[in-house]
Motif scaffolding. Structure first.
Motif, short mmCIF file in Angstrom:
data_model
loop_
_atom_site.label_atom_id
_atom_site.label_comp_id
_atom_site.label_asym_id
_atom_site.label_seq_id
_atom_site.Cartn_x
_atom_site.Cartn_y
_atom_site.Cartn_z
N LEU A 1 -60.97 -26.85 37.42
CA LEU A 1 -61.05 -28.25 37.85
C LEU A 1 -62.49 -28.60 38.25
N LEU A 2 -62.99 -29.68 37.71
CA LEU A 2 -64.33 -30.16 38.03
C LEU A 2 -64.23 -31.18 39.16
N ILE A 3 -64.65 -30.78 40.36
CA ILE A 3 -64.63 -31.69 41.51
C ILE A 3 -66.02 -32.28 41.65
N ALA A 4 -66.16 -33.53 41.26
CA ALA A 4 -67.47 -34.19 41.25
C ALA A 4 -67.93 -34.54 42.66
N GLY A 5 -66.98 -34.68 43.59
CA GLY A 5 -67.36 -35.01 44.95
C GLY A 5 -66.15 -35.13 45.84
N ALA A 6 -66.40 -35.07 47.14
CA ALA A 6 -65.34 -35.22 48.15
C ALA A 6 -65.98 -35.90 49.36
N GLU A 7 -65.38 -36.98 49.81
CA GLU A 7 -65.98 -37.79 50.87
C GLU A 7 -64.92 -38.15 51.89
N SER A 8 -65.20 -37.91 53.16
CA SER A 8 -64.22 -38.18 54.20
C SER A 8 -64.20 -39.66 54.57
N SER A 9 -63.09 -40.06 55.14
CA SER A 9 -62.92 -41.44 55.59
C SER A 9 -63.81 -41.71 56.81
N ARG A 10 -64.20 -42.96 56.97
CA ARG A 10 -64.90 -43.38 58.18
C ARG A 10 -63.93 -43.86 59.25
N PHE A 11 -62.66 -44.04 58.86
CA PHE A 11 -61.60 -44.48 59.78
C PHE A 11 -61.93 -45.82 60.42
N ARG A 12 -62.45 -46.72 59.61
CA ARG A 12 -62.75 -48.08 60.05
C ARG A 12 -62.94 -48.95 58.82
N LEU A 13 -63.10 -50.25 59.06
CA LEU A 13 -63.42 -51.15 57.97
C LEU A 13 -64.88 -50.97 57.57
N LEU A 14 -65.15 -51.08 56.28
CA LEU A 14 -66.51 -50.96 55.77
C LEU A 14 -67.15 -52.34 55.67
N THR A 15 -68.46 -52.36 55.76
CA THR A 15 -69.17 -53.58 55.41
C THR A 15 -69.18 -53.72 53.89
N ALA A 16 -69.51 -54.91 53.41
CA ALA A 16 -69.58 -55.12 51.97
C ALA A 16 -70.60 -54.17 51.34
N GLU A 17 -71.71 -53.95 52.04
CA GLU A 17 -72.76 -53.07 51.53
C GLU A 17 -72.27 -51.63 51.48
N GLU A 18 -71.54 -51.19 52.50
CA GLU A 18 -71.02 -49.83 52.52
C GLU A 18 -69.99 -49.62 51.40
N GLN A 19 -69.20 -50.63 51.16
CA GLN A 19 -68.21 -50.52 50.09
C GLN A 19 -68.88 -50.36 48.73
N VAL A 20 -69.89 -51.17 48.48
CA VAL A 20 -70.63 -51.09 47.21
C VAL A 20 -71.29 -49.72 47.08
N ALA A 21 -71.86 -49.22 48.18
CA ALA A 21 -72.52 -47.91 48.14
C ALA A 21 -71.52 -46.79 47.89
N THR A 22 -70.33 -46.91 48.47
CA THR A 22 -69.29 -45.90 48.23
C THR A 22 -68.90 -45.87 46.75
N ALA A 23 -68.69 -47.03 46.19
CA ALA A 23 -68.35 -47.10 44.77
C ALA A 23 -69.45 -46.52 43.90
N ALA A 24 -70.70 -46.78 44.28
CA ALA A 24 -71.83 -46.25 43.51
C ALA A 24 -71.88 -44.73 43.58
#
Length: 268
Positions: free
Chosen positions: A132-155
């Motif tokens: 299995l190729l795991i390209a990445g793993a990222e933990s939750s921030r356990f809060r609402l994201l800003t619009a900028e944070e959401q775009v950065a996460t998707a990127a």
């Protein structure tokens, strides 16, 4: 392979299919680089959508909404004679998709939970899914994201080379996350509930006979009574009542609900 399309259950379009069909839809979308929002709904997830117009509108845009709980499968079989032999359970589907991804060299990304859980999850999935190729793993921030944070996460997910994103944020946050993130990336996003906890070893899966009998809710209630007692007391009762109304045709829920505004909610 069995795929009878979507069926209206309490106003939610539930996919009447089996594991083979569900995994096939996800893998086809991953290889084609297209959206495939996927979730597995048990009673709690169905009721959350049935009683919230905005969330129902989100769920009804999903390409795949599997019958995760036995009562949901039974509901489809009794209403529509779908003759589904088994539910399509989120954790098992996670494993099957990861195994298919490993065979076909499709990289995956895990988002949610805590760093220590993700570490154990990745270790466990590499054992269960050799190659299995795991390209990445990222933990939750356990809060609402800003619009900028959401775009950065998707990127970050896109730039990792991942072709499938698994989201483990709990219901309904993970479905909201999948809906919002699907606007920013063209790949399958699977909302997989307790799969992260099971495959990291944090929670023990119930025995097969418990799952087959539709008693997994009781097993989980014993594991986490303080967190889950209200959910199961109220949602299970409401599901029975609403299902009976639909079955008796005194209530005809609509999948298409015109004029519903779906607010931007950036869970992360």
């Amino acid at each position: 392979m069995r795929d009878l399309g979507k069926k209206n259950l309490l106003g939610i379009g539930i996919s009447a299919l089996d594991y083979e069909a569900a995994v096939g839809k996800v893998m086809d979308a991953a290889k084609a680089g297209r959206r495939c929002c996927t979730t597995a709904l048990a009673v709690h997830g169905v009721i959350t959508g049935a009683t919230d117009r905005a969330h129902r509108a989100r769920l009804n845009t999903f390409e795949v909404v599997t019958p995760d709980g036995q009562p949901v499968r039974w509901g489809l079989n009794w209403l529509y004679r779908t003759e589904l032999a088994d539910r399509v359970y989120g954790p098992k589907m996670t494993l099957l998709v990861c195994q298919a991804a490993a065979r076909e060299g499709v990289p995956v990304y895990f988002y949610g939970s805590k760093p220590e859980v993700l570490e154990k999850l990745c270790e466990g999935m590499r054992v269960l899914c050799p190659g299995l190729l795991i390209a990445g793993a990222e933990s939750s921030r356990f809060r609402l994201l800003t619009a900028e944070e959401q775009v950065a996460t998707a990127a970050r997910v896109r730039d990792s080379g991942a072709k499938i994103l698994f989201a483990g944020l709990g219901c309904p946050r993970q479905e909201v996350f999948a809906y919002e993130m699907s606007k920013l990336m063209a790949m399958p996003i699977l909302a997989v509930g307790a799969a992260f906890d099971y495959y990291s070893g944090l929670l023990a899966e119930p025995p097969g006979w418990v799952q087959a009998a539709g008693l997994q809710w009781l097993y989980r209630l014993v594991q986490e009574p303080g967190r889950l007692w209200k959910r199961y007391l109220f949602t299970n009762t409401r599901y029975v009542g609403m299902y009976a109304a639909q079955w008796l045709r005194v209530w005809r829920p609509q999948v298409q609900d015109e004029g519903v505004e779906v607010p931007d909610v950036r869970y992360g």
